[in-house]
Scaffold this motif. Structure first.
Motif, PDB file in Angstrom:
ATOM      1  N   UNK A  35       0.826  -1.203   0.000  1.00 45.89           N
ATOM      2  CA  UNK A  35       0.000   0.000   0.000  1.00 45.89           C
ATOM      3  C   UNK A  35       0.862   1.255   0.000  1.00 45.89           C
ATOM      4  N   UNK A  36       1.951   1.236   0.762  1.00 47.95           N
ATOM      5  CA  UNK A  36       2.858   2.384   0.794  1.00 47.95           C
ATOM      6  C   UNK A  36       3.499   2.608  -0.567  1.00 47.95           C
ATOM      7  N   UNK A  37       3.914   1.529  -1.217  1.00 50.49           N
ATOM      8  CA  UNK A  37       4.533   1.657  -2.539  1.00 50.49           C
ATOM      9  C   UNK A  37       3.557   2.242  -3.557  1.00 50.49           C
ATOM     10  N   UNK A  38       2.296   1.874  -3.457  1.00 52.73           N
ATOM     11  CA  UNK A  38       1.293   2.438  -4.368  1.00 52.73           C
ATOM     12  C   UNK A  38       1.128   3.941  -4.143  1.00 52.73           C
ATOM     13  N   UNK A  39       1.210   4.376  -2.897  1.00 53.77           N
ATOM     14  CA  UNK A  39       1.106   5.814  -2.609  1.00 53.77           C
ATOM     15  C   UNK A  39       2.296   6.584  -3.160  1.00 53.77           C
ATOM     16  N   UNK A  48       5.216   9.719  -7.367  1.00 53.06           N
ATOM     17  CA  UNK A  48       5.361  10.934  -6.570  1.00 53.06           C
ATOM     18  C   UNK A  48       6.760  11.089  -6.000  1.00 53.06           C
ATOM     19  N   UNK A  49       7.444   9.970  -5.806  1.00 51.35           N
ATOM     20  CA  UNK A  49       8.775   9.989  -5.201  1.00 51.35           C
ATOM     21  C   UNK A  49       9.771   9.330  -6.152  1.00 51.35           C
ATOM     22  N   UNK A  50      11.059   9.694  -6.057  1.00 50.98           N
ATOM     23  CA  UNK A  50      12.072   9.131  -6.965  1.00 50.98           C
ATOM     24  C   UNK A  50      12.511   7.724  -6.568  1.00 50.98           C
ATOM     25  N   UNK A  59      15.401  16.176  -4.285  1.00 51.04           N
ATOM     26  CA  UNK A  59      14.259  15.274  -4.352  1.00 51.04           C
ATOM     27  C   UNK A  59      14.491  14.033  -3.491  1.00 51.04           C
ATOM     28  N   UNK A  60      15.706  13.508  -3.534  1.00 53.37           N
ATOM     29  CA  UNK A  60      16.021  12.333  -2.732  1.00 53.37           C
ATOM     30  C   UNK A  60      15.925  12.667  -1.249  1.00 53.37           C
ATOM     31  N   UNK A  61      16.439  13.834  -0.840  1.00 50.34           N
ATOM     32  CA  UNK A  61      16.389  14.235   0.566  1.00 50.34           C
ATOM     33  C   UNK A  61      14.946  14.384   1.039  1.00 50.34           C
ATOM     34  N   UNK A  62      14.096  14.990   0.212  1.00 51.44           N
ATOM     35  CA  UNK A  62      12.696  15.165   0.588  1.00 51.44           C
ATOM     36  C   UNK A  62      11.979  13.824   0.684  1.00 51.44           C
ATOM     37  N   UNK A  63      12.251  12.935  -0.269  1.00 50.07           N
ATOM     38  CA  UNK A  63      11.615  11.621  -0.257  1.00 50.07           C
ATOM     39  C   UNK A  63      12.068  10.801   0.943  1.00 50.07           C
TER      40      UNK A  63
END
Length: 349
Positions: free
Chosen positions: A190-194, A198-200, A221-225
């Motif tokens: 479920x987390x991967x689907x979210x 949206x994330x790298x 982007x990596x830091x935010x993700x």
């Protein structure tokens, strides 16, 4: 020997085999000889057919000879901070680009950057009659013959002897991290689907109750993700080992099976490693393969036997008769006397 002379010599060897109806086993680095059935025929090496034919970093395309080791190609691309568009497995420093395309496996980046065949723009091959043929081109807009060139990927060397191939490349990521999260598989999926799109995310595998997520791209982007995903710092080499089928799971005894199923297919207790965010499942299973095939069919998936002690069994179950008939027609057009790697993929061709 120059490239032109190498190509002519290889073509002449295939033509002589065709005339004599004598099969050939195409070899180079030898790191993938355990995949598929044991082929008939005398070895024909392409190991000396190496080097970069053409490389323009501004066009993000490289043309490379089939005997070139993967590590040598990566070294050239790395000087321009570029990499192949997809994860390409290799099993030692001797692994070659031709062997990688013959088996056709794509590593953990598959759901995010595409399959290995998606990176192929064109190819030059020797047919089973000894004729040198060129398909496709070196730039994306030149679409003529793409499908024929891509047929070489995953053909186990049974459709033609690959001379060189044009491949798409990409920029190196500025940053790459692995995060580990202790979750049950349902929650992890479920987390991967979210996070999808949206994330790298460039890799996601699940084993022993832990979801491993690889993030790669621009540093910000990596830091935010990383903050969004949380978890603990993971092993940086984990996805490289997974790509190359290395590590504790792959060193266990038993046949190695690979199942492609919908990512939301139920997790079976027999499965011990899930990749591609759920779409690829690795099993260790020996003996009668029927339970594996039935499990894949239950979820409209596909089972492939990657490695095992008994090489009389091929990698795939027999396809439907109509599909097999179509494949046989392609084989007859490319290699009419089944000279190339005879028996490696299916009996007698």
């Amino acid at each position: 020997m120059k490239d032109h002379d190498h190509a002519l010599a290889l073509a002449a060897a295939v033509r002589a085999a065709y005339d004599a109806d004598a099969p050939l086993e195409i070899v180079a680095g030898g790191t993938r000889r355990a995949f598929g059935r044991s082929p008939a025929g005398a070895p024909l090496s392409v190991a000396a057919h190496t080097g970069i034919v053409e490389y323009d970093p501004t066009e993000f395309v490289v043309t490379v000879r089939a005997g070139t080791p993967m590590v040598a190609l990566e070294e050239v691309l790395g000087r321009e901070r570029q990499v192949l568009m997809v994860d390409v497995p290799r099993f030692s420093a001797a692994s070659t680009i031709g062997g990688a395309l013959a088996i056709g496996l794509t590593g953990p980046s598959r759901p995010y950057s595409g399959a290995l065949r998606d990176a192929v723009l064109g190819a030059r091959i020797v047919s089973g009659t000894g004729e040198i043929l060129r398909f496709g081109g070196q730039v994306l807009k030149n679409v003529a013959g793409f499908d024929v060139a891509r047929l070489m990927v995953g053909s186990y060397g049974t459709l033609g002897l690959l001379l060189d191939v044009s491949l798409r490349v990409a920029r190196c990521a500025d940053a790459e991290v692995v995060r580990d999260l202790a979750l049950d598989w349902r929650t992890a999926h479920a987390a991967l689907r979210r996070w999808e799109g949206a994330l790298p995310v460039t890799g996601a595998c699940y084993a022993d109750g832990v979801l491993h997520v690889r993030l790669a791209g621009r540093e910000e982007r990596v830091a935010a993700a990383r903050q969004i995903i949380g978890g603990e710092t993971g092993e940086p080499t984990l996805f490289h080992e997974l790509r190359d089928l290395r590590g504790p799971f792959f060193s266990q005894p038993g046949d190695l099976w690979r199942l492609l199923v919908p990512s939301d297919a139920p997790w079976d207790p027999q499965e011990t490693l899930i990749d591609w965010a759920g779409a690829q499942r690795f099993w260790r299973f020996s003996g009668d393969p029927q339970p594996v095939l039935e499990h894949a069919a239950r979820y409209r998936g596909q089972a492939m036997r990657l490695l095992g002690a008994d090489r009389s069994q091929g990698p795939w179950a027999a396809p439907a008769p109509a599909t097999m008939a179509l494949m046989a027609r392609v084989k007859a057009a490319m290699d009419p006397r089944a000279i190339l790697n005879r028996g490696r993929l299916y009996p007698d061709w």
